[in-house]
Design a protein around this motif. Structure first.
Motif, PDB file in Angstrom:
ATOM      1  N   ARG A 365     -41.491 -23.691  53.776  1.00 22.26           N
ATOM      2  CA  ARG A 365     -40.492 -24.107  52.479  1.00 22.26           C
ATOM      3  C   ARG A 365     -39.450 -22.754  52.290  1.00 22.26           C
ATOM      4  NH1 ARG A 365     -40.978 -27.856  48.512  1.00 22.26           N
ATOM      5  NH2 ARG A 365     -41.610 -28.990  50.328  1.00 22.26           N
ATOM      6  N   THR A 366     -39.634 -21.651  52.898  1.00 23.70           N
ATOM      7  CA  THR A 366     -38.656 -20.511  52.452  1.00 23.70           C
ATOM      8  C   THR A 366     -37.265 -21.018  53.001  1.00 23.70           C
ATOM      9  OG1 THR A 366     -40.266 -19.101  52.939  1.00 23.70           O
ATOM     10  CG2 THR A 366     -38.230 -18.341  53.447  1.00 23.70           C
ATOM     11  N   VAL A 367     -37.128 -21.851  53.895  1.00 24.57           N
ATOM     12  CA  VAL A 367     -35.481 -22.117  54.429  1.00 24.57           C
ATOM     13  C   VAL A 367     -35.212 -23.091  52.942  1.00 24.57           C
ATOM     14  CG1 VAL A 367     -36.127 -24.205  55.917  1.00 24.57           C
ATOM     15  CG2 VAL A 367     -34.095 -23.042  55.971  1.00 24.57           C
ATOM     16  N   GLY A 368     -35.848 -23.946  52.590  1.00 24.98           N
ATOM     17  CA  GLY A 368     -35.443 -24.669  51.648  1.00 24.98           C
ATOM     18  C   GLY A 368     -35.179 -24.029  50.502  1.00 24.98           C
ATOM     19  N   TRP A 369     -35.941 -23.186  49.971  1.00 25.90           N
ATOM     20  CA  TRP A 369     -35.809 -22.221  48.716  1.00 25.90           C
ATOM     21  C   TRP A 369     -34.399 -21.601  48.901  1.00 25.90           C
ATOM     22  CZ3 TRP A 369     -41.370 -20.223  49.261  1.00 25.90           C
ATOM     23  CH2 TRP A 369     -42.312 -21.028  48.459  1.00 25.90           C
ATOM     24  N   ILE A 370     -34.011 -21.122  50.140  1.00 22.36           N
ATOM     25  CA  ILE A 370     -32.927 -20.286  50.243  1.00 22.36           C
ATOM     26  C   ILE A 370     -31.827 -21.222  50.025  1.00 22.36           C
ATOM     27  CG2 ILE A 370     -31.659 -18.608  51.814  1.00 22.36           C
ATOM     28  CD1 ILE A 370     -34.382 -17.842  52.816  1.00 22.36           C
ATOM     29  N   ALA A 371     -31.925 -22.291  50.866  1.00 20.99           N
ATOM     30  CA  ALA A 371     -30.747 -23.175  50.815  1.00 20.99           C
ATOM     31  C   ALA A 371     -30.334 -23.533  49.244  1.00 20.99           C
ATOM     32  CB  ALA A 371     -30.992 -24.273  51.782  1.00 20.99           C
ATOM     33  N   GLN A 372     -31.226 -23.981  48.690  1.00 21.85           N
ATOM     34  CA  GLN A 372     -31.160 -24.205  47.373  1.00 21.85           C
ATOM     35  C   GLN A 372     -30.463 -23.199  46.401  1.00 21.85           C
ATOM     36  OE1 GLN A 372     -31.919 -27.119  45.813  1.00 21.85           O
ATOM     37  NE2 GLN A 372     -33.162 -28.373  47.610  1.00 21.85           N
ATOM     38  N   LEU A 373     -31.051 -22.001  46.779  1.00 30.65           N
ATOM     39  CA  LEU A 373     -30.708 -20.836  45.934  1.00 30.65           C
ATOM     40  C   LEU A 373     -29.112 -20.470  46.395  1.00 30.65           C
ATOM     41  CD1 LEU A 373     -32.034 -18.626  44.368  1.00 30.65           C
ATOM     42  CD2 LEU A 373     -32.341 -16.988  46.306  1.00 30.65           C
ATOM     43  N   ASN A 374     -28.760 -20.782  47.558  1.00 23.66           N
ATOM     44  CA  ASN A 374     -27.418 -20.518  48.170  1.00 23.66           C
ATOM     45  C   ASN A 374     -26.570 -21.733  47.535  1.00 23.66           C
ATOM     46  OD1 ASN A 374     -26.975 -18.328  49.785  1.00 23.66           O
ATOM     47  ND2 ASN A 374     -27.752 -19.584  51.497  1.00 23.66           N
ATOM     48  N   GLU A 375     -26.926 -22.719  47.384  1.00 23.46           N
ATOM     49  CA  GLU A 375     -26.053 -23.791  46.928  1.00 23.46           C
ATOM     50  C   GLU A 375     -25.883 -23.547  45.112  1.00 23.46           C
ATOM     51  OE1 GLU A 375     -27.722 -28.003  45.854  1.00 23.46           O
ATOM     52  OE2 GLU A 375     -26.674 -28.376  47.392  1.00 23.46           O
ATOM     53  N   MET A 376     -26.934 -22.973  44.547  1.00 24.27           N
ATOM     54  CA  MET A 376     -26.687 -22.579  43.376  1.00 24.27           C
ATOM     55  C   MET A 376     -25.637 -21.690  42.960  1.00 24.27           C
ATOM     56  SD  MET A 376     -29.557 -21.410  40.529  1.00 24.27           S
ATOM     57  CE  MET A 376     -29.529 -19.833  41.021  1.00 24.27           C
ATOM     58  N   ILE A 377     -26.045 -20.414  43.787  1.00 28.22           N
ATOM     59  CA  ILE A 377     -25.249 -19.553  43.477  1.00 28.22           C
ATOM     60  C   ILE A 377     -23.850 -19.487  44.054  1.00 28.22           C
ATOM     61  CG2 ILE A 377     -24.874 -16.869  43.908  1.00 28.22           C
ATOM     62  CD1 ILE A 377     -27.575 -17.286  42.350  1.00 28.22           C
ATOM     63  N   GLY A 378     -23.721 -20.485  45.253  1.00 21.99           N
ATOM     64  CA  GLY A 378     -22.449 -20.637  45.610  1.00 21.99           C
ATOM     65  C   GLY A 378     -21.306 -21.476  44.626  1.00 21.99           C
ATOM     66  N   ASP A 379     -22.057 -22.069  43.688  1.00 22.03           N
ATOM     67  CA  ASP A 379     -21.398 -23.003  42.531  1.00 22.03           C
ATOM     68  C   ASP A 379     -20.835 -22.156  41.520  1.00 22.03           C
ATOM     69  OD1 ASP A 379     -20.469 -24.545  40.751  1.00 22.03           O
ATOM     70  OD2 ASP A 379     -22.320 -25.932  40.694  1.00 22.03           O
ATOM     71  N   PRO A 380     -19.222 -22.086  41.442  1.00 21.45           N
ATOM     72  CA  PRO A 380     -18.914 -21.310  40.554  1.00 21.45           C
ATOM     73  C   PRO A 380     -19.045 -21.301  39.109  1.00 21.45           C
ATOM     74  CG  PRO A 380     -17.237 -22.668  41.686  1.00 21.45           C
ATOM     75  CD  PRO A 380     -18.331 -22.536  42.168  1.00 21.45           C
ATOM     76  N   GLU A 381     -19.614 -22.580  38.891  1.00 26.36           N
ATOM     77  CA  GLU A 381     -20.093 -22.868  37.367  1.00 26.36           C
ATOM     78  C   GLU A 381     -21.474 -22.400  37.213  1.00 26.36           C
ATOM     79  OE1 GLU A 381     -19.018 -26.709  36.015  1.00 26.36           O
ATOM     80  OE2 GLU A 381     -16.907 -26.462  36.579  1.00 26.36           O
ATOM     81  N   TYR A 382     -22.058 -21.715  37.923  1.00 29.88           N
ATOM     82  CA  TYR A 382     -23.515 -21.450  37.703  1.00 29.88           C
ATOM     83  C   TYR A 382     -23.878 -20.561  36.639  1.00 29.88           C
ATOM     84  CZ  TYR A 382     -25.318 -17.010  39.349  1.00 29.88           C
ATOM     85  OH  TYR A 382     -25.732 -15.652  39.425  1.00 29.88           O
ATOM     86  N   LYS A 383     -24.939 -20.995  35.766  1.00 30.99           N
ATOM     87  CA  LYS A 383     -25.070 -20.253  34.570  1.00 30.99           C
ATOM     88  C   LYS A 383     -26.848 -19.869  34.803  1.00 30.99           C
ATOM     89  CE  LYS A 383     -22.529 -22.828  31.414  1.00 30.99           C
ATOM     90  NZ  LYS A 383     -21.283 -21.859  31.291  1.00 30.99           N
ATOM     91  N   ILE A 384     -27.092 -18.935  34.060  1.00 32.67           N
ATOM     92  CA  ILE A 384     -28.446 -18.507  33.948  1.00 32.67           C
ATOM     93  C   ILE A 384     -29.370 -19.909  33.440  1.00 32.67           C
ATOM     94  CG2 ILE A 384     -28.509 -17.367  31.682  1.00 32.67           C
ATOM     95  CD1 ILE A 384     -30.596 -15.547  32.641  1.00 32.67           C
ATOM     96  N   GLY A 385     -30.280 -20.106  34.071  1.00 31.36           N
ATOM     97  CA  GLY A 385     -31.192 -21.375  33.816  1.00 31.36           C
ATOM     98  C   GLY A 385     -31.958 -20.797  32.355  1.00 31.36           C
TER      99      GLY A 385
END
Ligand code: ACO
Length: 405
Positions: A365-385
């Motif tokens: 699952r590590t690859v999925g976690w990282i892909a999801q993390l990248n997608e979130m951080i790569g979004d300029p609108e991301y905010k702290i949850g």
């Protein structure tokens, strides 16, 4: 779909949704699940096609970069990953601090978090280069860490990675070879393990992935965020279910096998018993989990290869599934086998000890976690949850001196 952010900005209204039953926490382009149809797509590709035509590293490339690699890309991605399979030698000393009888997931939670203490050039989550190298390191080192944790608990020396082997083949080598004897990797078992990795690689916003996103949203380093995912995955309602499912089968077997299924099902249906049919049910799938079908198929292949076609545990699992799928309790609640129902039997047949199952899930699952993390951080609108709450405690009151309380 209601955009609550807009509603909140206009009215101050927010929703109450424990367990996130009906709240999307993000937009994502990685994994699609149609729970009613029992369909799972990674970046648009059906899981059945990926599990049949691709290997795990191709799937990693797909999840991380959005596309399946061509041959040249595959070669360079494989080379990149294999360049990072070793872990810093100091990690051994950290590992030695654990009790030998520690649960592998306890060890993994610690080891993965500890990577951030060793790789300072990949800890800035907001730097895409750091994230990329952290991603490669994590994918490359997870098998090494899981195998080290295993060898440690059985008191054997660690086996260094062999980079000429495939990702799954190398893992089998690190798990089962010893300095005295090499491990001959069977192509059928190697392919089965690779398939287990593919089937577990991502599953959109499940508990551990949401944990990784929430943890990463604070700006912590990628290794710490993935360690949080490992910790979350450990629970029996999530990644721990494969271990729990196999233990359940063992218990039924010990109690008398197929003849005792009826009694067991009765217990499951008794709401006071707190007994669940492990490996059954899913928050999103209200149909057969497509991964469970593939896993059942893999189970047959592996048992056939090992001459264990009549494996009593597999027969018991099939009988249990048949009875449950005809029972009104399971039918009315749309409870079907999930990926964990058969994966334990496959892993056990490969020779993987039961307490290691969830660690293998974490590895995949590590690859999925990282892909999801990248997608979130790569979004300029991301905010702290930052979930809200409905406060139900005491109204405001004054502290009394201790003698008066
Ligand atoms: N055995 C018996 N009853 C079940 C099961 C089960 N495995 N799963 C759900 N139910 C029942 C619930 O008791 C509930 O009944 P009720 O309506 O009479 O109260 C109903 O089905 C709905 O279940 P919920 O718990 O509301 O469903 P939820 O979406 O919250 O839970 C979960 C999903 C956690 C996966 C649950 O099905 C479960 O605990 N399954 C067993 C553990 C398991 O296999 N987990 C692996 C999930 S897949 C993964 O993480 C890779």
């Amino acid at each position: 779909v209601i955009d609550i952010r807009k509603l909140y900005a206009q009215t101050g209204m927010f929703t109450y949704d424990p367990g996130f039953m009906s709240t999307a926490s993000c937009e994502s382009a990685i994994t699609y699940i149609d729970g009613d149809k029992g369909e799972l797509l990674y970046r648009g590709y059906p899981i059945e096609q990926l599990a049949t035509n691709c290997d795990f590293l191709e799937t990693c490339h797909l999840l991380l970069y959005g596309e399946l690699p061509n041959q040249e890309q595959k070669n360079s991605f494989t080379k990149l990953v294999t360049n990072h399979t070793m872990v810093n030698e100091q990690m051994q000393f950290f590992l030695r601090g654990f009790r030998r009888d520690a649960h592998p997931m306890a060890i993994m939670t610690g080891l993965v978090g500890a990577l951030s203490a060793f790789y300072h050039d990949s800890t800035d989550i907001n730097n895409p280069k750091h994230r990329e190298i952290a991603a490669i390191r994590l994918i490359a080192k997870m098998p090494t860490l899981v195998a080290m944790a295993y060898k440690y608990t059985i008191g054997q020396p660690y086996m260094y990675p062999k980079n000429e082997l495939s990702y799954a083949g190398n893992f089998l080598h690190m798990m089962f070879a010893t300095p005295c004897e090499p491990y001959k990797v069977s192509p059928v078992l190697e392919r089965a393990l690779d398939r287990i990795f593919i089937l577990h690689a991502d599953h959109e916003q499940n508990a551990s992935t949401s944990t990784v996103r929430l943890c990463g949203s604070s700006g912590t380093n990628p290794f710490a965020a993935i360690a949080a995912g490992v910790a979350c995955l450990w629970g029996p309602a999530h990644g721990g279910a494969n271990e729990a499912a196999l233990n359940m089968l063992y218990d039924i077997q010990k109690a008398g096998g197929v003849d005792k299924i009826g009694e067991f099902i009765k217990q499951v249906k008794d709401k006071n018993s707190n007994v669940k049919l492990m490996g059954f049910g899913h928050r999103v799938y209200k149909n057969y989990d497509p991964r469970a079908k593939l896993m059942q198929e893999t189970c047959r292949e592996v048992l056939g290869e090992l001459g264990l076609e009549n494996d009593p545990l597999f027969k018991l699992a099939m009988a249990l599934e048949k009875i449950a799928l005809e029972d009104e309790y399971f039918v009315s609640r749309k409870l079907y086998p999930n990926v964990d129902f058969y994966s334990g039997i496959v892993q056990r047949a490969i020779g993987i000890p039961v307490p290691l199952f969830t660690a293998i899930f974490a590895l995949a699952r590590t690859v999925g976690w990282i892909a999801q993390l990248n997608e979130m951080i790569g979004d300029p609108e991301y905010k702290i949850g930052r979930p809200r709450q409905l406060f139900e405690g005491s109204p405001k009151r004054d502290v009394q001196p201790i003698a008066k309380r």
